[in-house]
Design an enzyme around this catalytic site. Structure first.
Site, PDB file in Angstrom:
ATOM      1  N   CYS A  79       0.835  -1.205   0.000  1.00 41.43           N
ATOM      2  CA  CYS A  79       0.000   0.000   0.000  1.00 41.43           C
ATOM      3  C   CYS A  79       0.875   1.261   0.000  1.00 41.43           C
ATOM      4  O   CYS A  79       1.473   1.585  -1.018  1.00 41.43           O
ATOM      5  CB  CYS A  79      -0.978  -0.027   1.181  1.00 41.43           C
ATOM      6  SG  CYS A  79      -2.326   1.171   1.004  1.00 41.43           S
ATOM      7  N   HIS A 169      -3.837  -4.972   0.579  1.00 32.12           N
ATOM      8  CA  HIS A 169      -3.297  -5.443   1.865  1.00 32.12           C
ATOM      9  C   HIS A 169      -3.354  -6.968   1.908  1.00 32.12           C
ATOM     10  O   HIS A 169      -4.399  -7.544   2.247  1.00 32.12           O
ATOM     11  CB  HIS A 169      -4.088  -4.843   3.029  1.00 32.12           C
ATOM     12  CG  HIS A 169      -3.779  -3.404   3.291  1.00 32.12           C
ATOM     13  ND1 HIS A 169      -2.739  -3.002   4.092  1.00 32.12           N
ATOM     14  CD2 HIS A 169      -4.361  -2.275   2.827  1.00 32.12           C
ATOM     15  CE1 HIS A 169      -2.694  -1.687   4.124  1.00 32.12           C
ATOM     16  NE2 HIS A 169      -3.662  -1.212   3.363  1.00 32.12           N
ATOM     17  N   GLU A 171      -2.142  -8.898   4.035  1.00 27.50           N
ATOM     18  CA  GLU A 171      -2.099  -9.409   5.408  1.00 27.50           C
ATOM     19  C   GLU A 171      -3.472  -9.543   6.059  1.00 27.50           C
ATOM     20  O   GLU A 171      -3.598 -10.203   7.097  1.00 27.50           O
ATOM     21  CB  GLU A 171      -1.214  -8.500   6.281  1.00 27.50           C
ATOM     22  CG  GLU A 171      -1.766  -7.105   6.557  1.00 27.50           C
ATOM     23  CD  GLU A 171      -1.477  -6.069   5.491  1.00 27.50           C
ATOM     24  OE1 GLU A 171      -1.600  -4.869   5.774  1.00 27.50           O
ATOM     25  OE2 GLU A 171      -1.124  -6.459   4.355  1.00 27.50           O
TER      26      GLU A 171
END
Length: 511
Positions: A79, A169, A171
């Site tokens: 990001c 993202h 994660e």
């Protein structure tokens, strides 16, 4: 030599999730603020640049030297990290017409090791206000979405190490194949061997503790909780009875906890002294109604008692503590070295009072990793899998003044509640549960008698890390049975209610 991934934190709310995903891949990693200096040692395998609430186009936007990094190790920008990469190398990053937040479908445009085994179209999670509109010269597009022209990219050419950027993202939970992307970066790009396990951690840590502690003694406050117990067991494994544990009964523990915990510690072979200080704590809490006043009274008296007991032990050189990694991360701000977000919750002022060197064997672990290490050490699952319990204990679950009578009422109600959760198989499905004694009496009827007794509120929440929480949707039949058990067995309580507040706006504890 332990392999390591460094995560440079630019202030993203998701940075800890990156670390957890890396650890889940059995690769050791550390989070440091982006401005912190670090060494490119032989164990460093790669760098991940986190997201951020900042815009790369702000005058004081966080910055690092990515061009220098890729001369030493592979780099992945996530990001903000991807936007910073694009901007540093001459690409164009501008504010989006609208904030791009939420689910999107990632569409691979080129095969690459970073996206190996990722579906041609895969759901990802976006959270950004800026967009990369043009890639720098020498960079290659790997994926796009319907609304994002550049969702993943890489820098071509040698002699530098690989440099990647992803606008989404990987994660977070909503990026369905995000863990594959991170795994590919760790294994395919960085060459990590994935050998960082609980057993590996124990072997390394015990060796380090032996070297650090030597022949000196360690004193440690034990609470019966997961963190302090695992930390003490590790220290004991390294230096045996050079560890002196002190377990204080502060009058606001759970029912039978003082004796139960001492029995468990004895079975583990730990050298622990139990201190029954209930009367001193009741005296210190007398007349105190304000939650903060109760917390301070308990904390201050605990330090006094711990000091008294610690001074009885000769030649102590170290203070053992169960500090875990979130405590360490949250005590450092990415906004600058002078700002502290939160002090360690389990330090409690002891180092300043005792002038001892700290031993914190768990300071690199997340909570779930502490539990894995505890199980590997053979600590009973009944202790390892316990719900979190507040440091001030039942004092902040009794609204108003603390008395011995109220503590005993709440201990009984809480015991019946938790016992029922375990017997029904619901205990493991909630993050934390407990009973709260309210400063409210109401009229009831038992048999032919009128009663005027206390009300208890039951609390149970689901959560991943305690930062946010939802109230647990326990079955009505279960709640009805627990209510009957408490009212029928605890004289002094004639009404039970269930708390259906989420965090935020409420907190998990009532005080």
């Amino acid at each position: 030599m332990t392999e390591k991934i460094l995560i440079l934190d630019f202030g993203s709310q998701y940075t800890q999730l990156i670390a957890r995903a890396v650890r889940e891949a059995n690769v050791y990693c550390e989070i440091i603020p982006y401005y912190q200096k670090f060494e490119f040692g032989p164990g460093l395998k790669g760098i991940i640049l986190s997201g951020s609430p900042f815009s790369v186009n702000e005058e004081k936007a966080p910055d690092v030297n990515i061009k220098e990094f890729i001369t030493m190790v592979p780099v992945l920008g996530v990001c903000y990290g991807a936007q910073l990469t694009a901007k540093q190398f001459g690409g164009r990053v501008e504010k989006s017409n609208k904030r791009e937040y939420g689910r999107a479908v990632l569409q691979r445009t080129k095969d690459d090791v970073l996206l190996e085994n990722v579906s041609k179209e895969s759901q990802v999670w976006m959270s950004h206000a800026d967009t990369i509109l043009e890639l720098p010269k020498g960079f290659e597009l790997l994926a796009t979405t319907d609304s994002i022209p550049i969702a993943a990219f890489k820098k071509n050419g040698t002699p530098d190490f690989p440099l990647y950027g992803v606008q989404f993202h990987p994660e977070v939970y909503h990026s369905v194949e995000g863990k594959k992307v991170l795994h590919n970066f760790l294994v395919n790009v960085c060459g990590c061997s994935q050998d960082w396990t609980a057993a590996h951690f124990i072997t390394d840590t015990v060796g380090e503790l032996k070297k650090k502690i030597g022949n000196r003694k360690v004193v440690m406050a034990l609470s019966g909780g997961v963190d302090s117990t695992v930390a003490a067991t590790l220290i004991h494994k390294a230096v045996g009875d050079q560890l002196h544990g002190i377990f204080v009964d502060n009058a606001v523990l759970r029912k039978n906890e003082y004796n139960d915990v001492l029995i468990t510690y004895a079975k583990l072979g730990l050298n622990v002294t139990g201190i029954d200080a209930k009367k001193r704590f009741y005296d210190a809490l007398a007349g105190k109604i304000d939650p903060e006043a109760k917390r301070k009274a308990i904390g201050s008296l605990f330090i006094d008692i711990f000091q008294e007991e610690a001074k009885k032990i000769e030649d102590v050189g170290f203070l053992g503590q169960g500090t875990i990694y979130p405590d360490v991360i949250e005590s450092v701000s990415v906004h600058g070295p002078s700002v502290t977000i939160k002090s360690h919750h389990n330090v409690g002022g002891l180092p300043e009072h005792l002038h001892l060197e700290l031993v914190e064997p768990l300071r690199s672990l997340f909570k779930d990793e502490v539990r894995k290490v505890g199980k590997e050490l053979g600590i009973p699952s009944g202790l390892i899998d316990r719900h979190p319990f507040p440091g001030p204990g039942l004092a902040i679950r009794i609204l108003g003044e603390i008395t011995e009578e109220k503590v005993q009422l709440l201990q009984e109600a809480d015991y019946l509640y938790v016992k029922a959760l375990k017997e029904s198989g619901l205990y493991a499905t909630v993050w934390q549960a407990g009973a709260i004694l309210l400063p409210v009496k109401s009229v009831g009827v038992m048999g032919d008698e009128r009663t005027y007794e206390f009300t208890v509120a039951l609390r149970a929440v689901t959560s991943v890390d305690g930062m946010t929480a939802d109230w647990a949707h326990l079955p009505y039949e279960f709640l009805a049975n627990v209510s009957n058990q408490i009212i029928n067995n605890v004289r002094g309580i004639n009404r039970v209610v269930y708390d259906i507040s989420s965090k935020p706006p409420a907190t998990i504890e009532w005080e």
